[in-house]
Design an enzyme around this catalytic site. Structure first.
Site, PDB file in Angstrom:
ATOM      1  N   SER A 238      -2.475  -2.372  -6.021  1.00  0.00           N
ATOM      2  CA  SER A 238      -2.733  -1.648  -4.785  1.00  0.00           C
ATOM      3  C   SER A 238      -1.834  -2.124  -3.643  1.00  0.00           C
ATOM      4  O   SER A 238      -0.623  -2.076  -3.782  1.00  0.00           O
ATOM      5  CB  SER A 238      -4.212  -1.793  -4.450  1.00  0.00           C
ATOM      6  OG  SER A 238      -4.593  -0.709  -3.680  1.00  0.00           O
ATOM      7  N   LYS A 242       2.296  -2.496  -3.907  1.00  0.00           N
ATOM      8  CA  LYS A 242       3.396  -2.073  -3.023  1.00  0.00           C
ATOM      9  C   LYS A 242       4.283  -3.299  -2.797  1.00  0.00           C
ATOM     10  O   LYS A 242       5.510  -3.227  -2.838  1.00  0.00           O
ATOM     11  CB  LYS A 242       2.851  -1.584  -1.670  1.00  0.00           C
ATOM     12  CG  LYS A 242       1.710  -0.546  -1.738  1.00  0.00           C
ATOM     13  CD  LYS A 242       1.219  -0.155  -0.330  1.00  0.00           C
ATOM     14  CE  LYS A 242      -0.222   0.327  -0.241  1.00  0.00           C
ATOM     15  NZ  LYS A 242      -0.605   1.495  -0.961  1.00  0.00           N
ATOM     16  N   TRP A 329      -6.644   8.890  -4.749  1.00  0.00           N
ATOM     17  CA  TRP A 329      -6.119   8.414  -3.452  1.00  0.00           C
ATOM     18  C   TRP A 329      -4.695   7.863  -3.619  1.00  0.00           C
ATOM     19  O   TRP A 329      -3.852   8.007  -2.750  1.00  0.00           O
ATOM     20  CB  TRP A 329      -7.080   7.340  -2.930  1.00  0.00           C
ATOM     21  CG  TRP A 329      -6.799   6.792  -1.574  1.00  0.00           C
ATOM     22  CD1 TRP A 329      -6.517   5.494  -1.266  1.00  0.00           C
ATOM     23  CD2 TRP A 329      -6.812   7.494  -0.324  1.00  0.00           C
ATOM     24  NE1 TRP A 329      -6.347   5.340   0.087  1.00  0.00           N
ATOM     25  CE2 TRP A 329      -6.514   6.558   0.693  1.00  0.00           C
ATOM     26  CE3 TRP A 329      -7.034   8.843   0.038  1.00  0.00           C
ATOM     27  CZ2 TRP A 329      -6.441   6.901   2.037  1.00  0.00           C
ATOM     28  CZ3 TRP A 329      -6.949   9.181   1.387  1.00  0.00           C
ATOM     29  CH2 TRP A 329      -6.668   8.221   2.359  1.00  0.00           C
ATOM     30  N   HIS A 379      -9.844   2.947  -9.372  1.00  0.00           N
ATOM     31  CA  HIS A 379      -8.959   1.959  -8.751  1.00  0.00           C
ATOM     32  C   HIS A 379      -9.398   0.543  -9.125  1.00  0.00           C
ATOM     33  O   HIS A 379     -10.439   0.067  -8.652  1.00  0.00           O
ATOM     34  CB  HIS A 379      -9.059   2.171  -7.240  1.00  0.00           C
ATOM     35  CG  HIS A 379      -7.982   1.515  -6.446  1.00  0.00           C
ATOM     36  ND1 HIS A 379      -6.649   1.776  -6.647  1.00  0.00           N
ATOM     37  CD2 HIS A 379      -8.038   0.604  -5.445  1.00  0.00           C
ATOM     38  CE1 HIS A 379      -5.936   1.071  -5.792  1.00  0.00           C
ATOM     39  NE2 HIS A 379      -6.762   0.346  -5.055  1.00  0.00           N
TER      40      HIS A 379
HETATM   41  C1  GTR Z   1      -6.730   1.389   0.512  1.00  0.00           C
HETATM   42  C2  GTR Z   1      -5.364   1.820   0.998  1.00  0.00           C
HETATM   43  C3  GTR Z   1      -4.429   1.878  -0.177  1.00  0.00           C
HETATM   44  C4  GTR Z   1      -4.516   0.661  -1.069  1.00  0.00           C
HETATM   45  C5  GTR Z   1      -5.922   0.100  -1.193  1.00  0.00           C
HETATM   46  C6  GTR Z   1      -6.014  -1.316  -1.737  1.00  0.00           C
HETATM   47  O1  GTR Z   1      -7.670   1.390   1.498  1.00  0.00           O
HETATM   48  O2  GTR Z   1      -5.501   3.066   1.607  1.00  0.00           O
HETATM   49  O3  GTR Z   1      -3.108   2.099   0.268  1.00  0.00           O
HETATM   50  O4  GTR Z   1      -3.632  -0.314  -0.670  1.00  0.00           O
HETATM   51  O5  GTR Z   1      -6.580   0.092   0.015  1.00  0.00           O
HETATM   52  O6  GTR Z   1      -5.181  -2.168  -1.463  1.00  0.00           O
HETATM   53  O7  GTR Z   1      -6.981  -1.568  -2.462  1.00  0.00           O
END
Ligand code: GTR
Length: 405
Positions: A238, A242, A329, A379
């Site tokens: 996540s 990045k 997402w 996720h």
């Molecule tokens: C979310 C964000 C994502 C992702 C995620 C995470 O809220 O919108 O870009 O980075 O968090 O890191 O779990």
């Protein structure tokens, strides 16, 4: 409202990674190396993540703990990496398999809840830094003993070690706590020029600071004779996914990069505007990217890059992109397409890339020099994800792939 309708994805044209800014096509590995790669890297610095400085000149590695772990199957080593005498420090936690001869390849990644959260091993130093209150067992934004092992499912240490790899991890908050404080409490101030109080519009944000920290952890690996620093795979989930891609793009010492559901600002194409968008991410997390990135809020078409070019910056080193079906997402299809459109650069440089232009069946992996899978579920980082990362590492940096010195 986020768009989750494929029919509403706008028509878009991606910048071509193999055409230079002045229109010259890139037709050789030399031209990529000498010209285009640097151009693209600079565009990402200037417009997306911000430029990061080099290593800190006054760095100290202090091994403060060492011992047997995992019932003798691993050695555990903890290192304080200090920046200057009174500057911030980061704790690096390393597990190395005991049954390997010679320096071992290693996975390296940032964790989100402190080193002590990745395993319930009581010898791991409890993180003393600021911690997001969303995590259970965190009191007044500090970790308590109750958070030991809380994130273990993301870090199958036993499996990683059993497969012959080491693992090195750092809590991302040691480098910059994950909230917007105008860059006062992390590593940014170490580099402020006299009178400077925050990074410039094209200078590093929090993701930049995290990526910088991964490179500093790799600096340590170069000093540890039991780690093969030429076979380090940088991995992240996540927001840390990045970061793993940006670290792999900036620091060519990383032998491989793995993005687990990195989504917007990671592997997913920004121009698709599916799920999380540039505007939304800059609004919710104003500290992650550089200020210049905000110019592209709801103006994705104006971006001089898109995220396939970030993946291409890892080339020809192996890169793996993973998605999860219900993690809309992060735009699973956009992540896949990021890998697809990086493929021409890989083909040019090493004749191998992503083996398929269509998404593989759910829970199956396709692996060339680029790997991809879309897992069932949401996720997360699961054992299935790791199984494929380990398989991918076996193909490219495992024990059969010792780099000649
Ligand atoms: C979310 C964000 C994502 C992702 C995620 C995470 O809220 O919108 O870009 O980075 O968090 O890191 O779990």
């Amino acid at each position: 409202m986020a768009n989750y309708d494929e029919a509403l994805v706008p028509a878009y044209e991606l910048p071509d990674p193999l055409i230079c800014l002045d229109g010259t096509p890139v037709t050789s590995a030399e031209a990529w190396r000498e010209r285009r790669r640097g151009e693209i890297h600079q565009l990402f610095e200037e417009h997306v993540y911000g430029a990061m400085p080099g290593a800190y000149p006054d760095m100290h590695f202090d091994v403060f703990e060492e011992g047997h772990a995992l019932d003798g199957r691993a050695v555990r080593r903890q290192v304080a990496i200090r920046f200057g005498k009174d500057g911030p420090q980061m704790d690096l936690l390393v597990f190395l398999p005991t049954d390997q001869r010679g320096p071992v390849p290693l996975f390296m990644g940032l964790n989100s809840q402190g080193n002590h959260s990745i395993h319930d091993d009581p010898a791991i130093r409890l993180s003393a830094g600021w911690m997001s209150g969303e995590n259970r067992g965190v009191v007044n934004n500090r970790s308590t003993e109750a958070t030991r092992g809380a994130g273990h499912s993301h870090w199958p240490v036993e499996e990683i070690v059993a497969r012959g790899y080491g693992l090195a991890t750092v809590y991302c908050g040691d480098l910059d706590p994950d909230f917007d404080d105008g860059y006062a409490n992390g590593v940014h101030p170490l580099f402020y020029r006299p009178g400077q109080t925050r990074p410039g519009d094209g200078e590093w944000g929090t993701i930049g600071a995290w990526a910088w920290g991964l490179s500093r952890a790799l600096d340590y690996c170069e000093h540890d004779a039991e780690i093969d620093h030429r076979r380090v795979a940088v991995m992240g989930h996540s927001r840390r996914g990045k970061t793993a891609l940006w670290a792999g793009a900036c620091d060519e010492r990383f032998a491989m990069a793995i993005s687990n559901e990195s989504g917007c600002g990671g592997a997913a194409l920004s121009r698709r505007c599916y799920g999380e968008t540039v505007e939304r991410i800059n609004r919710m997390f104003p500290h992650w990217f550089c200020n210049n990135f905000r110019q592209y809020n709801e103006m994705e078409a104006k971006l001089p890059v898109d995220q396939h070019m970030l993946i291409a910056l890892v080339a020809p080193r192996p890169v793996y992109v993973a998605s999860a079906v219900d993690d809309r997402w992060s735009d699973p299809r956009g992540e896949f397409l990021g890998a697809v459109h990086a493929d021409p650069v890989y083909r040019l440089l090493c004749g191998d890339g992503l083996p398929s232009e269509t998404m593989p069946p759910i829970d199956e992996s396709c692996m060339g020099r680029i790997g991809y899978h879309v897992r069932s579920g949401d996720h997360d980082v699961t054992n299935l994800d790791w199984r494929y990362y380990l398989d991918f590492a076996d193909r490219h940096i495992g024990t059969l792939h010792k780099v000649d010195s």
